[in-house]
Design a protein around this motif. Structure first.
Motif, short mmCIF file in Angstrom:
data_model
loop_
_atom_site.label_atom_id
_atom_site.label_comp_id
_atom_site.label_asym_id
_atom_site.label_seq_id
_atom_site.Cartn_x
_atom_site.Cartn_y
_atom_site.Cartn_z
N ASN A 149 -0.24 17.83 -18.18
CA ASN A 149 -0.35 16.82 -19.21
C ASN A 149 1.50 16.59 -19.52
OD1 ASN A 149 -2.77 16.47 -19.62
ND2 ASN A 149 -3.09 17.76 -21.45
N ALA A 150 2.12 17.58 -19.66
CA ALA A 150 3.67 17.41 -19.79
C ALA A 150 4.35 16.62 -18.64
CB ALA A 150 4.36 18.95 -19.76
N VAL A 151 3.82 17.23 -17.13
CA VAL A 151 4.55 16.33 -16.18
C VAL A 151 4.32 14.92 -16.16
CG1 VAL A 151 4.41 16.00 -13.51
CG2 VAL A 151 4.61 18.18 -14.68
N CYS A 152 2.99 14.58 -16.41
CA CYS A 152 2.49 13.09 -16.53
C CYS A 152 3.19 12.29 -17.59
CB CYS A 152 1.22 12.79 -16.50
SG CYS A 152 0.11 13.43 -14.85
N ARG A 168 0.77 -1.31 -0.02
CA ARG A 168 0.32 0.09 0.02
C ARG A 168 0.72 1.11 0.10
NH1 ARG A 168 -4.97 1.31 4.31
NH2 ARG A 168 -5.43 3.04 3.46
N ASP A 169 0.62 2.34 -0.96
CA ASP A 169 1.38 3.59 -0.89
C ASP A 169 0.54 4.73 -1.50
OD1 ASP A 169 3.65 5.17 -1.16
OD2 ASP A 169 4.69 3.72 -2.35
N HIS A 170 0.85 5.73 -1.57
CA HIS A 170 0.22 6.74 -2.12
C HIS A 170 0.92 7.40 -3.31
CE1 HIS A 170 2.84 9.96 -0.32
NE2 HIS A 170 2.98 8.94 0.58
N GLY A 171 0.21 7.69 -4.38
CA GLY A 171 0.71 8.17 -5.42
C GLY A 171 0.06 9.33 -6.57
N ILE A 172 0.72 9.50 -7.58
CA ILE A 172 0.25 10.22 -8.52
C ILE A 172 -0.12 9.53 -9.81
CG2 ILE A 172 0.50 12.49 -10.00
CD1 ILE A 172 2.74 13.06 -7.73
N LEU A 173 -1.53 9.80 -10.39
CA LEU A 173 -1.92 8.98 -11.28
C LEU A 173 -1.30 9.64 -12.71
CD1 LEU A 173 -3.75 6.72 -12.55
CD2 LEU A 173 -5.70 8.35 -12.52
N LEU A 174 -0.64 8.81 -13.37
CA LEU A 174 0.05 9.28 -14.61
C LEU A 174 -0.91 9.19 -15.87
CD1 LEU A 174 3.64 8.30 -14.14
CD2 LEU A 174 2.59 10.37 -13.51
N SER A 175 -1.59 7.95 -16.17
CA SER A 175 -2.32 7.58 -17.10
C SER A 175 -3.36 6.59 -16.94
CB SER A 175 -1.24 6.89 -18.38
OG SER A 175 -0.76 6.03 -17.91
N LEU A 228 6.16 13.44 -19.21
CA LEU A 228 7.57 12.92 -19.04
C LEU A 228 7.78 11.93 -18.05
CD1 LEU A 228 9.20 16.45 -19.11
CD2 LEU A 228 9.53 14.42 -20.69
N LEU A 229 7.21 11.94 -16.98
CA LEU A 229 7.36 10.88 -15.89
C LEU A 229 7.19 9.41 -16.33
CD1 LEU A 229 5.60 12.31 -12.54
CD2 LEU A 229 7.97 12.09 -13.08
N GLY A 230 5.90 9.28 -17.15
CA GLY A 230 5.96 8.02 -17.73
C GLY A 230 6.80 7.47 -18.93
N PHE A 231 7.51 8.67 -19.71
CA PHE A 231 8.40 8.26 -20.66
C PHE A 231 9.95 8.11 -19.80
CE2 PHE A 231 12.06 10.79 -22.76
CZ PHE A 231 12.11 10.20 -23.86
N ALA A 232 10.33 8.68 -18.79
CA ALA A 232 11.68 8.86 -18.40
C ALA A 232 11.87 7.85 -17.27
CB ALA A 232 11.99 10.35 -17.93
#
Length: 241
Positions: free
Chosen positions: A92-95, A4-11, A97-101
């Motif tokens: 959109n750019a943040v999400c 269990r964790d907390h996080g930021i939804l990317l996609s 780039l995180l998914g990309f990098a």
């Protein structure tokens, strides 16, 4: 296996008739994907919006399985993201780039904290571009492509640093650049705390970070093209100048 964790939804993408596969950037488990049962329902759709802060519980029979997520909303950023073109394109750019990098399941707790703080500034257009630029530079640093702006790569001096070497990412002084000055990237003074962060200077900063995202980070990831969302954000910002 479960955690269990907390996080930021990317996609989010549809999976089957009623489920969705989501990708989240979590503090303790990195970028992680999983299935949300009923993720396309009317109840779940408002929760599963990119940028949302979620409490997630992941379960799978084996660690290398995609697994399933149970999600609970912690904070929605939908209203802030929809406050204007700059905010939406920035999110959109943040999400993207995180998914990309980020490598899957590689932890980056410091970057996670910085990303959370950045997204909390969504909608504050007077501070967002500078905060976003510094986040891009932090992303490069986290992944091993950080800039060294402390002293001149050619002479070792730490004054009149007005360029950055496009190859090494190190600062170069006016004197040190010599006949190669036209091949250097301009170094905005504010990145060395030596001048104001005007919109024009921030735009120059995007040129700098964009060069290293495209020419250092992307090749290290197999020459994948940078997400178009990043260019759309920079264009949206430049239209405000």
């Amino acid at each position: 296996m479960d955690w269990r964790d907390h996080g930021i939804l990317l996609s989010v993408r549809r999976h089957g008739e009623t489920s969705a596969i989501i990708e989240v950037f979590t503090e303790g488990h990195g970028r992680h994907a999983g299935v949300v049962r009923g993720g396309t329902s009317r109840k779940a759709a408002p929760v599963l919006q990119p940028g949302s802060q979620l409490d997630v519980e992941w379960r799978a029979r084996l660690e290398d399985h995609i697994g399933t997520f149970r999600v609970e909303p912690l904070r929605s950023r939908a209203a802030a993201a929809m406050s204007g073109r700059l905010a939406l394109s920035g999110l959109n750019a943040v999400c993207a780039l995180l998914g990309f990098a980020l490598g899957e399941r590689e932890t980056h707790p410091a970057l996670y904290t910085r990303t959370e703080r950045l997204l909390d500034l969504l909608g504050q257009d007077e501070v967002w571009p500078l905060a976003y630029l510094k986040w891009e530079l932090a992303l490069l640093e986290e992944l091993g492509f950080g800039l060294d702006l402390s002293r001149c790569a050619a002479t070792g001096v730490n004054d009149e640093l007005i360029y950055v070497s496009p190859k090494s990412g190190r600062a170069v002084s006016r004197h040190g650049a010599g006949e190669w000055a036209d091949r250097m990237l301009p170094l905005p003074a504010f990145l060395r705390d030596e001048g104001p962060a005007t919109d024009e200077a921030i735009s120059e900063g995007f040129r700098l970070s964009g060069h290293f995202l495209e020419n250092r980070l992307a090749p290290a990831l197999g020459h994948k093209p940078l997400p178009e969302a990043r260019a759309r954000f920079v264009e949206a910002f430049q239209r405000t100048l």
